[in-house]
Structures are given as structure tokens and as C-alpha cells.
Design a protein around this motif. Sequence first.
Motif, PDB file in Angstrom:
ATOM      1  N   SER A 110       0.810  -1.219   0.000  1.00  0.00           N
ATOM      2  CA  SER A 110       0.000   0.000   0.000  1.00  0.00           C
ATOM      3  C   SER A 110       0.844   1.272   0.000  1.00  0.00           C
ATOM      4  O   SER A 110       0.343   2.352  -0.303  1.00  0.00           O
ATOM      5  N   ASP A 113       0.833   3.751  -2.998  1.00  0.00           N
ATOM      6  CA  ASP A 113      -0.197   4.771  -3.215  1.00  0.00           C
ATOM      7  C   ASP A 113       0.347   6.178  -2.994  1.00  0.00           C
ATOM      8  O   ASP A 113      -0.151   7.143  -3.572  1.00  0.00           O
ATOM      9  N   SER A 116       1.447   7.471  -6.262  1.00  0.00           N
ATOM     10  CA  SER A 116       0.511   7.259  -7.367  1.00  0.00           C
ATOM     11  C   SER A 116      -0.273   8.531  -7.652  1.00  0.00           C
ATOM     12  O   SER A 116      -1.004   9.025  -6.789  1.00  0.00           O
ATOM     13  N   ASP A 118      -2.763   8.843  -9.695  1.00  0.00           N
ATOM     14  CA  ASP A 118      -4.197   8.524  -9.717  1.00  0.00           C
ATOM     15  C   ASP A 118      -4.769   8.472  -8.313  1.00  0.00           C
ATOM     16  O   ASP A 118      -5.901   8.915  -8.073  1.00  0.00           O
ATOM     17  N   CYS A 119      -3.975   7.935  -7.378  1.00  0.00           N
ATOM     18  CA  CYS A 119      -4.438   7.857  -5.991  1.00  0.00           C
ATOM     19  C   CYS A 119      -4.637   9.257  -5.414  1.00  0.00           C
ATOM     20  O   CYS A 119      -5.650   9.533  -4.769  1.00  0.00           O
ATOM     21  N   TRP A 120      -3.677  10.138  -5.659  1.00  0.00           N
ATOM     22  CA  TRP A 120      -3.801  11.508  -5.155  1.00  0.00           C
ATOM     23  C   TRP A 120      -4.962  12.238  -5.818  1.00  0.00           C
ATOM     24  O   TRP A 120      -5.664  13.024  -5.174  1.00  0.00           O
ATOM     25  N   ASN A 122      -7.718  10.863  -6.914  1.00  0.00           N
ATOM     26  CA  ASN A 122      -8.940  10.347  -6.298  1.00  0.00           C
ATOM     27  C   ASN A 122      -9.142  10.918  -4.899  1.00  0.00           C
ATOM     28  O   ASN A 122     -10.261  11.246  -4.506  1.00  0.00           O
ATOM     29  N   ASN A 123      -8.048  11.037  -4.162  1.00  0.00           N
ATOM     30  CA  ASN A 123      -8.144  11.584  -2.806  1.00  0.00           C
ATOM     31  C   ASN A 123      -8.656  13.022  -2.824  1.00  0.00           C
ATOM     32  O   ASN A 123      -9.530  13.395  -2.031  1.00  0.00           O
ATOM     33  N   TRP A 129     -12.040  12.377   2.288  1.00  0.00           N
ATOM     34  CA  TRP A 129     -10.589  12.454   2.448  1.00  0.00           C
ATOM     35  C   TRP A 129     -10.163  13.874   2.784  1.00  0.00           C
ATOM     36  O   TRP A 129      -9.331  14.091   3.665  1.00  0.00           O
TER      37      TRP A 129
END
Length: 278
Positions: A110, A113, A116, A118-120, A122-123, A129
Motif C-alpha cells: 500500500s 499509493d 501514485s 491517480d491515488c492523489w 482520487n483523494n 478524504w
Amino acid sequence: MDETCIRTANFSCFILASVYVGSLYVWKSNEDRNHPKTVIRRFISAFCMLFVAPMIVWVTLNYMNHKESVDLLTLLGLRWSGLLSAISLPVILTCVLFLGPITSSFFDGSWKDLFSADCWKNNLNDILWIRNQIVAPISEEFTFRACMLPQLLKCYSNSQAVLVSPLFFGVGHFHHMVERWRQGMPLVQSLFLSCFQFAYTTLFGMYAAFLFIRTGHVAAPCVAHAFCNVMGFPDFGDIGRQKGWKRTVLASAFVIGLVGWYFLLWPLTEPILYDNNP
């Protein structure tokens, strides 16, 4: 200690905590706390507290000090000098404390992330979040640390203030018990969860108060708070779920992290590092 000073400071802190929690419930709504409408409305409440809370502090401190001048911004930990240290060293210190969970993130992958895009993305598009990692740490630390501690330190020693101030913070989280109960959770279970939350929020509150006093920056407890919210409460049960060498490494990481944090706590919060002259 001056009993009048203590009563005044405690009463002001009680008012601050009450106004903060009360501001979350001024909105009439049937949705739960995680509904986007509820979250946005509470964002507005948190924003308003950034102006209401300092007014309460200013009135109280002027009442305590009478004709003495009050440098409110400095007392609230809002200054440029030492800011870079205040937003970096407390994170490093808290990372050491969370060495166990960080090690676990390497085992399950994990940690990737963090790097990443894309992860940021999405956050930053996730309102929950943003609430948990940005709005809550800033608004809570500003109210419960930056606004309360300057008043308490007029009457209490540093160590006493570290012990007293988190009580307002811990009690301030008991409103979640009512929310859980309204959502159908049994009252006893809701009370148990709130008592558990009170325990760890009070412990964190001591740490955050210590950071604020030592650094003289509200940014220090804010970044520590945000980091703790990202990590969540340490899952000690993960040690038992690991096998072989991973179990040994993870168990060692938890111990080394706690011991390392203990020995680094004072050196990494030395006031001179933050240009803090209390």
C-alpha cells in the motif's frame, strides 16, 4: 496557582469546545455525518470557527492581562519564523512512532499509493478524504491547541497544560456517540466506542499540545494530526497475521518505533529549531 485565572481559562476552553461542537449541529439535516451535504455544511462551520475562536481568545486574554498588550497571532502559533521546521520535523518524529504500520504498508504494497498520481487525484476528489486529512486537522488543532493552550499556559505549567488541554479535545469527540446511536447502533456499543475514542484522542491531544508548546507553531500539531489520520489507529493484530521473518520484523518495527520516538521526542522538538522563544 491563581484560582481565578484557572477558572477563567477553563471556562473559556469549555466555551470554545462547546461552540466548536455546536457549530457542527446548527444545520438542520436528516443525513448522516458522511453525507456530502452534511460535510460541506460542517466545512462552513469549521471555516467560521477560524474567526470566532480567536475572538474568544482575545477577549479572555485581555480580561486576564488587563492592560498588557496581546500579540495574538504569535500566541496562536501563526508566524513565518521556523515554519519549515514545524511542517517537517514533527512529521519525521511521527513517522518514527508509526514505524510498525509503515513497515506493514511495505509488506502489503500500500506504500505505493503515496507515489501514485491517480491515488492523489482520487483523494483530492473525495470530500471525506479532504475532511479527514485537511479540514479536521486544521480546524481541530487551531481550536483545541492554538486557541486553548495560550489561555491555559497563563495559569498552568507546561506539563500541566499538556495534561489538561486534551480533556477538552477528548470530550469534544463524544458527540459521535449520539450520531452512532441515531444511526441504529446499540447505545452500549456506541458508548464503548466513544470511550475508546476518548482514550486515544486524549493521548494524541497530549502529544499535539506538547508539539505546540515546544515549537510555538500550530502547523506542527496540524501535520502530525493529518499524518495520524492517514495512518489510522495502529493495527497490532497484523503482527499475528504475518508469518515467519515478516512477523519478527513487524513486531520489532513496532517496538523500535516506540523506543525511537521516545528518545527523539525532546531533541526533535527543541525550541531553538523552530525559532521559538517562549
